[in-house]
Design an enzyme around this catalytic site. Sequence first.
Site, PDB file in Angstrom:
ATOM      1  N   SER A 486      20.746  34.756-120.410  1.00 12.38           N
ATOM      2  CA  SER A 486      21.027  35.825-119.884  1.00 12.38           C
ATOM      3  C   SER A 486      22.656  36.422-119.417  1.00 12.38           C
ATOM      4  O   SER A 486      23.191  37.354-119.756  1.00 12.38           O
ATOM      5  CB  SER A 486      20.393  36.354-118.744  1.00 12.38           C
ATOM      6  N   ASP A 487      23.391  35.266-118.915  1.00  8.98           N
ATOM      7  CA  ASP A 487      24.876  35.428-118.688  1.00  8.98           C
ATOM      8  C   ASP A 487      25.658  35.183-119.874  1.00  8.98           C
ATOM      9  O   ASP A 487      26.662  36.248-120.181  1.00  8.98           O
ATOM     10  CB  ASP A 487      25.256  34.421-117.571  1.00  8.98           C
ATOM     11  N   CYS A 488      25.313  34.555-120.721  1.00 10.05           N
ATOM     12  CA  CYS A 488      25.884  34.623-122.216  1.00 10.05           C
ATOM     13  C   CYS A 488      25.650  35.949-122.877  1.00 10.05           C
ATOM     14  O   CYS A 488      26.465  36.297-123.444  1.00 10.05           O
ATOM     15  CB  CYS A 488      25.606  33.551-123.048  1.00 10.05           C
ATOM     16  N   GLU A 491      27.734  38.694-121.102  1.00  7.52           N
ATOM     17  CA  GLU A 491      29.259  38.449-121.567  1.00  7.52           C
ATOM     18  C   GLU A 491      29.690  38.827-122.869  1.00  7.52           C
ATOM     19  O   GLU A 491      30.525  39.413-123.064  1.00  7.52           O
ATOM     20  CB  GLU A 491      29.750  37.085-121.087  1.00  7.52           C
TER      21      GLU A 491
END
Length: 761
Positions: A486-488, A491
Amino acid sequence: MWKLRIGAKAGDDPHLCTTNNYLGRQIWEFDTNACSPEELFEVEKARRNFSDNRSQYKASADLLWRMQFLREKKFKQNIPRVKIEDAEKITYEEANMTLRRGIHYMAALQSDDGHWPAENSGCMFFNAPFVICLYITGHLDTIFSQEHRKEMLRYIPIIKNDDGGWGLDVESHSSMFCTVLNYICLRIMEVDPDHDRKKSACARARKWIIDRGGATYTPLFGKACLSVLGVYEWSGCKPIPPEFWLFPSYFPINGGTVWIYFRDTFMALSYLYGKKFVATPTPLILQLRQELYPQTYADIVWSQARNRCAKEDLYYPQTFVQDLFWKSVHMFSENILNRWPFKKLIRERAIRRALELIHYHDEATQYITGGGVPKVFHMLACWAEGPESGYFKKHLARVSGFIWISEDGLKIQSFGSQIWDTVLLLKVMLAADIDDEIRSMLIKGYSFLRKSQLIENPPGYYIKMFRDISKGGWGFSDKDQGWPASDCTSESLECCLIFESMPSNFIDEKMDVERLYDAVNMLLYLQSENGGKAVWERASGKKWLEWLSPIEFMEETILEHEYVECTGSAVVVLTRFMKQFPRHRTKEIETFIAKAVKYIESLQMADGSWYGNWGVCFIYATFFAVRGLVAAGKTYQSYEPIRRAVQFLLKIQNDEGGWGESFLSCPGKKYISLEGNKTNVVNTGQAMMVLIMSGQMERDPLPVHRAAKVLINSQMENGDFPQQELRGVYKMNVLLHYPTYRNIFSLWALTYYTKALRLLL
């Protein structure tokens, strides 16, 4: 001389499979004709420098590929270096020169396919399992040439601690787990156990092990590795029953509720445990049985060894309830399920189910699996099923992608951080406002991002195989690996939105809008009821199940959890998306952001910080939390959590003007400064950005100017920044090495600073 090969150029293999022409693939090859005397001298100098300074900094600067790329591109730093004297005021021109120097340096390090290579290792339990697996399967010499062995025998001894042992990572105190594994690794690599007792890595490690009771005090993961090798007995392990994979979905714990990494590792381990797989004994294996224990192997009472764990390894103590639970599971698993008629009715069916899952997950990840730890057990399970099978050969073909070479030697990676490093660097480049100088680099990076997005869900009936949706997401490493993070995703989507807003004549090809929508759908889907965001899948398990975890050296290993870093990143990108696409799922996005803000606020510590799960530690998480809150419209003047965060950072700023956090903050869950209150450029960049985002330049700019001076004066002659302490972490107690962080966060902070100075002109 070692050379890093990228993508399809890294060679081909009939057993390799790919979804995108090996985009992002990184392979190290040794070329005897590929170096001049000057190049060899440069490499040897880097190795000597690392060895000479090992007592000060434990991690490599990841220089070999950097030197190679800079040579190939004939890079020369033409922008003068800036030095700020004590009483000197920093000008916009000086800050911008420093930023541009760093940007041009990093631009020269971009690979042809658009990504930035980098090491992603640091753990000292990655190398040995690969060596053990390849030794068991008879392919050690196939994968590890003499040059590979030379580099591994450089790495393992140089990384050992002064007491003769190895820690969980290159900075940690010695542990039984990693000392036993690396001792075995050296012995398989034909290092004599007794040669030169005072200096020999083997002799000192063996003494360390025996002095602390022997290898029966290894944690569960270590015991499993020793069991498959045949230097430990499965009866001395906590049970890993394959019957777990038969549990229906309405059970509180089943294959779909556990953390994806736990699932990926334990499905293969449960197969090996269910089969009681043990390697064919060799003279070396019989010797190791004598060397690893203070008593004879035949005298060990394995049932008593089952719950043992060295105090050096015991981060997550096992309670009486846990011991009782696992004892009950063992009795049921071995005394009932492993006997007729249940063995045929249930155990053999469970083993078939575990193998079905292994093959599915292998195919879905192009045989990369979830990382260095599960890869070994998946590969060994496929070999145990059939040594000449296509499954095993496909696994073998992917091993080279886990190998990384640096000035400190050969190490095994987790599985690479190509997308993560690339997207953060692209954000830095875009924020630098020098697009015309680096246009070709931006176009290549954007192309890599577009091609790396996952455009389909996992194959087949993926819910039955315990996989979740992936369409629209981005992974941590490359598209072939196939796990969305999810963070990848957040971003990467933000980067794509920035490119989307650029003129068409600057960016040749833009992303299809539907694929942007897919990414938003993924982010909205992954939000939990509490407003937080997990990494890979929805956090659906009951939190009390963590009380039953059999893992002694890490915490929160059973279930997927929400994280403030992932939540903050999602708020940032969805806020931007809503501005650019105000008619797409607006109400849902507004609800998402409101819940996420409440979640972030709920996790703030008493001192004003946030605990970091994926970086060291409170400074890292505070950066992602405040970034999300500011994106949601919160300000220093109107919102107390931001004021408290700023007060926390100002309070811990050191005399030099920087910040430096000890990794001990992670296991201790309390902020601890680096020894001597030293500065770390990564933490300094993160803290500096929080201050600027919160409006510190308008209130009192001095703390920001002091931090900027630290970063500017830290920059090296070629535009790089110094490698210092490891800044990545996972599961509270294990560090990961992200060498590119020193460039990312230093330069990112300078983009904020130059913009702030420009407003004052």
